[in-house]
Scaffold this motif. Structure first.
Motif, PDB file in Angstrom:
ATOM      1  N   LYS A  80     -20.799  42.390 -40.226  1.00 16.20           N
ATOM      2  CA  LYS A  80     -20.579  42.460 -41.677  1.00 16.20           C
ATOM      3  C   LYS A  80     -20.442  43.898 -42.197  1.00 16.20           C
ATOM      4  CE  LYS A  80     -22.644  40.665 -45.956  1.00 16.20           C
ATOM      5  NZ  LYS A  80     -23.722  39.823 -46.504  1.00 16.20           N
ATOM      6  N   TYR A  81     -21.176  44.838 -41.599  1.00 15.25           N
ATOM      7  CA  TYR A  81     -21.207  46.218 -42.080  1.00 15.25           C
ATOM      8  C   TYR A  81     -20.763  47.185 -40.983  1.00 15.25           C
ATOM      9  CZ  TYR A  81     -24.278  44.132 -45.612  1.00 15.25           C
ATOM     10  OH  TYR A  81     -24.817  43.332 -46.598  1.00 15.25           O
ATOM     11  N   PRO A  82     -20.070  48.275 -41.354  1.00 13.45           N
ATOM     12  CA  PRO A  82     -19.650  49.274 -40.354  1.00 13.45           C
ATOM     13  C   PRO A  82     -20.801  50.243 -40.018  1.00 13.45           C
ATOM     14  CG  PRO A  82     -18.830  49.920 -42.513  1.00 13.45           C
ATOM     15  CD  PRO A  82     -19.535  48.584 -42.692  1.00 13.45           C
ATOM     16  N   LEU A  83     -21.747  49.765 -39.241  1.00 11.37           N
ATOM     17  CA  LEU A  83     -22.923  50.563 -38.909  1.00 11.37           C
ATOM     18  C   LEU A  83     -22.748  51.315 -37.593  1.00 11.37           C
ATOM     19  CD1 LEU A  83     -25.791  48.031 -39.736  1.00 11.37           C
ATOM     20  CD2 LEU A  83     -24.864  49.851 -41.200  1.00 11.37           C
ATOM     21  N   SER A  84     -23.397  52.457 -37.513  1.00 11.13           N
ATOM     22  CA  SER A  84     -23.486  53.212 -36.262  1.00 11.13           C
ATOM     23  C   SER A  84     -24.725  52.784 -35.486  1.00 11.13           C
ATOM     24  CB  SER A  84     -23.587  54.710 -36.553  1.00 11.13           C
ATOM     25  OG  SER A  84     -22.535  55.129 -37.384  1.00 11.13           O
ATOM     26  N   CYS A  85     -25.831  52.594 -36.210  1.00  6.52           N
ATOM     27  CA  CYS A  85     -27.115  52.259 -35.596  1.00  6.52           C
ATOM     28  C   CYS A  85     -27.889  51.296 -36.480  1.00  6.52           C
ATOM     29  CB  CYS A  85     -27.979  53.511 -35.410  1.00  6.52           C
ATOM     30  SG  CYS A  85     -27.286  54.770 -34.357  1.00  6.52           S
ATOM     31  N   LEU A  86     -28.765  50.530 -35.848  1.00  5.21           N
ATOM     32  CA  LEU A  86     -29.624  49.595 -36.554  1.00  5.21           C
ATOM     33  C   LEU A  86     -30.893  49.450 -35.712  1.00  5.21           C
ATOM     34  CD1 LEU A  86     -28.415  46.042 -37.633  1.00  5.21           C
ATOM     35  CD2 LEU A  86     -30.652  46.459 -36.697  1.00  5.21           C
ATOM     36  N   HIS A  87     -32.025  49.799 -36.297  1.00  4.45           N
ATOM     37  CA  HIS A  87     -33.298  49.725 -35.581  1.00  4.45           C
ATOM     38  C   HIS A  87     -34.310  48.959 -36.429  1.00  4.45           C
ATOM     39  CE1 HIS A  87     -31.757  52.757 -32.826  1.00  4.45           C
ATOM     40  NE2 HIS A  87     -31.343  53.416 -33.894  1.00  4.45           N
ATOM     41  N   ILE A  88     -35.053  48.068 -35.784  1.00  2.00           N
ATOM     42  CA  ILE A  88     -36.078  47.280 -36.473  1.00  2.00           C
ATOM     43  C   ILE A  88     -37.340  47.299 -35.623  1.00  2.00           C
ATOM     44  CG2 ILE A  88     -36.731  44.967 -37.274  1.00  2.00           C
ATOM     45  CD1 ILE A  88     -33.535  44.585 -37.363  1.00  2.00           C
ATOM     46  N   HIS A  89     -38.467  47.576 -36.279  1.00  2.00           N
ATOM     47  CA  HIS A  89     -39.763  47.549 -35.610  1.00  2.00           C
ATOM     48  C   HIS A  89     -40.734  46.832 -36.535  1.00  2.00           C
ATOM     49  CE1 HIS A  89     -38.165  50.391 -32.710  1.00  2.00           C
ATOM     50  NE2 HIS A  89     -37.664  51.038 -33.741  1.00  2.00           N
ATOM     51  N   HIS A  90     -41.418  45.821 -35.999  1.00  2.00           N
ATOM     52  CA  HIS A  90     -42.380  45.034 -36.779  1.00  2.00           C
ATOM     53  C   HIS A  90     -43.700  44.996 -36.028  1.00  2.00           C
ATOM     54  CE1 HIS A  90     -44.223  41.924 -39.157  1.00  2.00           C
ATOM     55  NE2 HIS A  90     -43.138  41.781 -39.894  1.00  2.00           N
TER      56      HIS A  90
ATOM     57  N   CYS B  45     -46.226  48.508 -41.392  1.00  2.00           N
ATOM     58  CA  CYS B  45     -46.085  47.316 -40.554  1.00  2.00           C
ATOM     59  C   CYS B  45     -44.629  46.943 -40.279  1.00  2.00           C
ATOM     60  CB  CYS B  45     -46.801  46.130 -41.203  1.00  2.00           C
ATOM     61  SG  CYS B  45     -46.149  45.722 -42.837  1.00  2.00           S
ATOM     62  N   LEU B  46     -43.686  47.520 -41.018  1.00  3.32           N
ATOM     63  CA  LEU B  46     -42.268  47.218 -40.833  1.00  3.32           C
ATOM     64  C   LEU B  46     -41.460  48.486 -41.043  1.00  3.32           C
ATOM     65  CD1 LEU B  46     -39.910  45.204 -40.432  1.00  3.32           C
ATOM     66  CD2 LEU B  46     -40.004  44.755 -42.894  1.00  3.32           C
ATOM     67  N   PHE B  47     -40.559  48.764 -40.092  1.00  2.11           N
ATOM     68  CA  PHE B  47     -39.686  49.935 -40.137  1.00  2.11           C
ATOM     69  C   PHE B  47     -38.276  49.449 -39.834  1.00  2.11           C
ATOM     70  CE2 PHE B  47     -38.460  53.853 -37.351  1.00  2.11           C
ATOM     71  CZ  PHE B  47     -37.706  54.411 -38.368  1.00  2.11           C
ATOM     72  N   VAL B  48     -37.408  49.511 -40.843  1.00  2.00           N
ATOM     73  CA  VAL B  48     -36.004  49.141 -40.688  1.00  2.00           C
ATOM     74  C   VAL B  48     -35.188  50.396 -40.971  1.00  2.00           C
ATOM     75  CG1 VAL B  48     -34.126  47.663 -41.517  1.00  2.00           C
ATOM     76  CG2 VAL B  48     -36.468  46.758 -41.406  1.00  2.00           C
ATOM     77  N   PHE B  49     -34.268  50.726 -40.054  1.00  2.00           N
ATOM     78  CA  PHE B  49     -33.538  51.983 -40.096  1.00  2.00           C
ATOM     79  C   PHE B  49     -32.076  51.697 -39.762  1.00  2.00           C
ATOM     80  CE2 PHE B  49     -33.353  56.342 -37.660  1.00  2.00           C
ATOM     81  CZ  PHE B  49     -32.629  56.922 -38.683  1.00  2.00           C
ATOM     82  N   THR B  50     -31.190  51.892 -40.740  1.00  3.05           N
ATOM     83  CA  THR B  50     -29.765  51.669 -40.522  1.00  3.05           C
ATOM     84  C   THR B  50     -29.007  52.966 -40.762  1.00  3.05           C
ATOM     85  OG1 THR B  50     -29.518  50.918 -42.802  1.00  3.05           O
ATOM     86  CG2 THR B  50     -29.814  49.212 -41.118  1.00  3.05           C
ATOM     87  N   SER B  51     -27.906  53.135 -40.031  1.00  2.00           N
ATOM     88  CA  SER B  51     -27.094  54.344 -40.135  1.00  2.00           C
ATOM     89  C   SER B  51     -25.624  53.961 -40.151  1.00  2.00           C
ATOM     90  CB  SER B  51     -27.346  55.259 -38.936  1.00  2.00           C
ATOM     91  OG  SER B  51     -28.711  55.537 -38.789  1.00  2.00           O
ATOM     92  N   SER B  52     -24.848  54.741 -40.915  1.00  2.00           N
ATOM     93  CA  SER B  52     -23.421  54.479 -41.033  1.00  2.00           C
ATOM     94  C   SER B  52     -22.703  55.782 -41.366  1.00  2.00           C
ATOM     95  CB  SER B  52     -23.188  53.455 -42.148  1.00  2.00           C
ATOM     96  OG  SER B  52     -21.834  53.099 -42.237  1.00  2.00           O
ATOM     97  N   LYS B  53     -21.384  55.728 -41.305  1.00  2.00           N
ATOM     98  CA  LYS B  53     -20.580  56.897 -41.670  1.00  2.00           C
ATOM     99  C   LYS B  53     -20.802  57.252 -43.151  1.00  2.00           C
ATOM    100  CE  LYS B  53     -16.427  58.410 -40.039  1.00  2.00           C
ATOM    101  NZ  LYS B  53     -15.216  58.131 -39.331  1.00  2.00           N
ATOM    102  N   HIS B  54     -21.017  56.215 -43.972  1.00  2.00           N
ATOM    103  CA  HIS B  54     -21.221  56.405 -45.412  1.00  2.00           C
ATOM    104  C   HIS B  54     -22.500  55.687 -45.847  1.00  2.00           C
ATOM    105  CE1 HIS B  54     -17.211  58.105 -45.689  1.00  2.00           C
ATOM    106  NE2 HIS B  54     -16.793  57.091 -44.935  1.00  2.00           N
ATOM    107  N   ARG B  55     -23.070  56.092 -46.976  1.00  2.00           N
ATOM    108  CA  ARG B  55     -24.384  55.603 -47.404  1.00  2.00           C
ATOM    109  C   ARG B  55     -24.410  54.126 -47.789  1.00  2.00           C
ATOM    110  NH1 ARG B  55     -22.408  58.479 -51.604  1.00  2.00           N
ATOM    111  NH2 ARG B  55     -22.276  57.366 -53.591  1.00  2.00           N
TER     112      ARG B  55
END
Length: 147
Positions: free
Chosen positions: A79-89, A100-110
């Motif tokens: 769905k999204y043009p992401l470079s990275c996606l990290h999830i830790h629960h 208790c939850l860390f969600v980290f997404t990265s993309s060319k644009h914000r």
């Protein structure tokens, strides 16, 4: 759906600031990224029926949760043009003030990074078989309802 390996999102205990900082620092060499979005879920000291929450103990149907998270992850990447996606629960007892939850997404644009991060947080809370038992200061407990 692609044949990517199912990633383990679970961490026993709280997610440390050092872990979060290292995760962010690891992306500095990825120069095609222009925006990151980060969500950190922290345990609140809620007051419920005159009792004070002191911790939440997280449990999960891990195999099902990881399979479902893999499906959600693939849908988000489609769905999204992401470079990275990290999830830790977190699993186990997490005290007030701890992460208790860390969600980290990265993309060319914000915008894609922000939108994907927001959608991920909502889907984690509604679709994954993860339960939180609120532990009160008097050592009684109740099962948490996601909101």
């Amino acid at each position: 759906m692609s044949e990517k390996k199912i990633k383990n999102i679970f961490i026993n205990g709280p997610i440390s600031a050092d872990f979060i900082a290292k995760s962010i620092a690891n992306h500095s060499s990825k120069t095609d990224i222009g925006g990151h979005s980060i969500f950190l879920g922290q345990i609140r000291q809620d007051q419920i029926d005159g009792k004070s929450v002191s911790a939440i103990e997280y449990t999960a149907f891990e195999e099902l949760a990881l399979t479902k998270m893999h499906e959600v992850r693939e849908e988000i990447f489609d769905k999204y043009p992401l470079s990275c996606l990290h999830i830790h629960h977190s699993l186990g007892k997490i005290n007030i003030g701890e992460i208790c939850l860390f969600v980290f997404t990265s993309s060319k644009h914000r915008k894609p990074a922000i939108d994907a991060c927001n959608e991920l947080v909502e889907r984690i809370k509604t679709e994954l078989p993860i339960w939180g038992k609120e532990i009160f200061a008097d050592d009684t407990h109740q099962w948490k309802e996601n909101s």
